[in-house]
Scaffold this active site. Structure first.
Site, PDB file in Angstrom:
ATOM      1  N   ASP A  73       0.824  -1.208   0.000  1.00 58.04           N
ATOM      2  CA  ASP A  73       0.000   0.000   0.000  1.00 58.04           C
ATOM      3  C   ASP A  73       0.861   1.262   0.000  1.00 58.04           C
ATOM      4  O   ASP A  73       2.037   1.230   0.345  1.00 58.04           O
ATOM      5  CB  ASP A  73      -0.918   0.019   1.229  1.00 58.04           C
ATOM      6  N   GLU A  74       0.242   2.364  -0.377  1.00 59.60           N
ATOM      7  CA  GLU A  74       0.808   3.715  -0.258  1.00 59.60           C
ATOM      8  C   GLU A  74       2.247   3.799  -0.765  1.00 59.60           C
ATOM      9  O   GLU A  74       3.143   4.280  -0.080  1.00 59.60           O
ATOM     10  CB  GLU A  74       0.727   4.175   1.205  1.00 59.60           C
ATOM     11  N   VAL A  75       2.463   3.344  -1.970  1.00 54.99           N
ATOM     12  CA  VAL A  75       3.805   3.331  -2.553  1.00 54.99           C
ATOM     13  C   VAL A  75       4.031   4.621  -3.334  1.00 54.99           C
ATOM     14  O   VAL A  75       3.429   4.840  -4.386  1.00 54.99           O
ATOM     15  CB  VAL A  75       4.012   2.101  -3.451  1.00 54.99           C
TER      16      VAL A  75
END
Length: 521
Positions: free
Chosen positions: A314-316
């Site tokens: 997530d949230e890369v």
């Protein structure tokens, strides 16, 4: 709704429910009936296993039975004289399977009978597996209470006949030991409290960008990224946690979140960073990155025996990849843009996990960006949008629901009513697709909690979600007022058992509103 009004409505709901019935069990069983007779539990109550195929070689039931007796006494001295009649002398447990390996979708059903006639008089538990029997003992413990006049354990409204089984096989709670370190005793306390409400997966978000507290024998410098030398877990600690949880019917799901959320990895191995000035996500162009992931998962496979591992995803933020010359060159040479590289990283990490015998859970961004490329056994962990789960199962993948607006415990403005009313199958009407939702999970992210306040932030809101995940849909009240009395009493039971569960009224982690009895808070 004003706090004073909510307190008044809660108190009225408690009174009306008590008048209507005396079923104060949490979560509500699948089927339950009872009578009106009072029994007492012998001071010398024993456990028997007549007719059981299970030998209890690991002492799972023996230890659980003793824990149950201690819970029922609530540290009081039950020294009253046993009556000559209406006395339960113990519990007979019949387990039909000889197996005691905890795994995903293990049979957790049970039947519990508390009769009023018989010689000797004893409660009867029948379960397919030892883990169903553990749930039955938890339910039995809630039927009992310490009676101050007789100094005995009382049991009201007998006879009881309960048949029970979970609605979802995955009923999780996430803890985060990367934002603040949680001592082993605190983690074990969370596991104990999980069993009281029949949650069965501890999702251990072990590491993140802030710290890397766990020992990795294959790459021992990784835990140089811990906050301090005292805020660490050895592999022996991890084994201890897994064994402690398994004896209580709780699986431990380990997570490493890659390629983002991994800045702490480079403290011990700086080459994992794109550069010294741009430190995450992990360097996609460096084969050493994937050797480290392989080493971690190899070590994990010796400790964390649950069939799943969580690989995050997530949230890369890929800006470091394009800002770092050698990675930019690698992207060009491989004809990739950063979206391609993100997909490449996730899929390569999945293959490594699969090579170690795991099935993979990833956060929903991986599905949102390249769901058709994920391994078909991937479980997509929803946390952002409420409309994601229907899309996941329509694509034929499994899903875990943790939508942040309802089931994130760090959202202190999220009330227990919201936790209770959050339906994992919302928008999914196809029966086959419904089966692909394996369950849900409440998430205790650690930015604003540590050992000092974790319990009151988790409980009782996590218990509200636990009933949604355990009880049949027809048992779930659409009007939360009818559930208020039971959850209030369960919260008080948690307090009596030493769990610092917060009052129901108000938002998460609120303080008691005014002087008064526990059930009115």
């Amino acid at each position: 709704m004003a706090l004073a009004l909510r307190l008044l409505l809660a108190f009225l709901a408690i009174g009306s429910c008590i008048a209507a019935d005396h079923i104060d069990l949490w979560p509500m069983p699948k089927s339950v009936s009872h009578g009106t007779q009072r029994l007492y539990v012998s001071n010398n109550a024993t456990m028997s296993m007549a007719g059981s195929k299970y030998s209890d070689g690991k002492a799972i039931l023996k230890d659980a039975f003793q824990r149950m007796l201690d819970l029922m006494k609530l540290n009081h001295n039950a020294d009253g004289a046993n009556p000559s009649s209406s006395l339960l002398t113990g519990v007979n447990i019949v387990v039909l399977s000889t197996q005691d390996e905890l795994g995903f979708e293990v049979d957790e059903s049970y039947n519990l009978t508390v009769p009023t006639i018989g010689e000797p008089l004893h409660a009867q538990i029948e379960a397919q597996t030892v883990f169903g029997a553990l749930h039955a003992l938890q339910t039995f413990s809630q039927l009992c209470h310490f009676e101050f006049t007789s100094r005995l354990i009382g049991l009201n409204s007998a006879p009881w006949m309960i048949s029970d089984a979970p609605r979802f096989p995955y009923r999780g709670l996430l803890i985060d030991t990367s934002r603040h370190y949680l001592p082993l005793a605190i983690i074990k306390g969370v596991i104990d409290a999980m069993t009281y409400s029949k949650l069965n997966v501890l999702h251990w978000h072990i590491v993140d960008e802030q710290s890397f507290p766990i020992e990795i024998p294959s790459y021992p410098n990784l835990w140089n990224g811990s906050y301090s030398y005292s805020e660490r877990y050895t592999m022996s600690d991890a084994i201890d946690i897994v064994r402690y949880a398994e004896k209580r019917g709780v699986n431990v799901l380990a997570e490493i979140d890659v390629p983002g959320h991994a800045r702490s990895w480079g403290v011990g191995y700086p080459s994992l960073w794109p550069s010294d000035s741009c430190r995450e996500p992990l360097d996609v162009s460096n084969n050493f990155t994937f050797k480290v992931i392989d080493g971690i998962l190899s070590d994990f496979s010796k400790v964390f025996k649950f069939k799943f591992v969580h690989l995050g995803g997530d949230e890369v933020n890929t800006s470091c990849w394009t800002a770092t010359p050698h990675i930019k060159e690698w992207l060009n040479n491989n004809h990739m843009n950063v979206s391609d590289a993100y997909r490449y990283f996730v899929l390569r990490a999945q293959k490594i996990a699969i090579s170690h015998g795991y099935e993979v859970i990833n956060w929903e961004e991986t599905f949102n960006n390249f769901g058709d490329k994920l391994d078909r056994k991937t479980v997509v962990h929803n946390w952002l949008g409420g409309d994601v789960a229907p899309k996941v199962v329509a694509a034929g993948l499994r899903c875990i629901v943790s939508n942040q607006d309802k089931w994130y415990l760090d959202h202190l403005d999220a009330t227990w009513e919201g936790f209770y009313l959050n339906e994992p199958l919302k928008g999914i009407n196809n029966t086959e697709q419904q089966r692909l939702v394996i369950g849900g999970e409440v998430c205790m992210w650690g930015e604003q909690i540590d050992a000092s306040d974790i319990e009151q932030t988790i409980w009782p809101r996590a218990a509200a979600a636990a009933e949604r995940l355990w009880s049949p849909l027809e048992q779930i009240a659409e009007d939360t007022r009818s559930a208020t009395s039971r959850l209030s009493r369960f919260r008080c039971l948690l307090n009596q058992r030493g769990v610092a569960a917060a009052p129901l009224a108000g938002d998460g982690r609120t303080a008691p509103y005014e002087p008064g009895p526990c059930v009115r808070q």
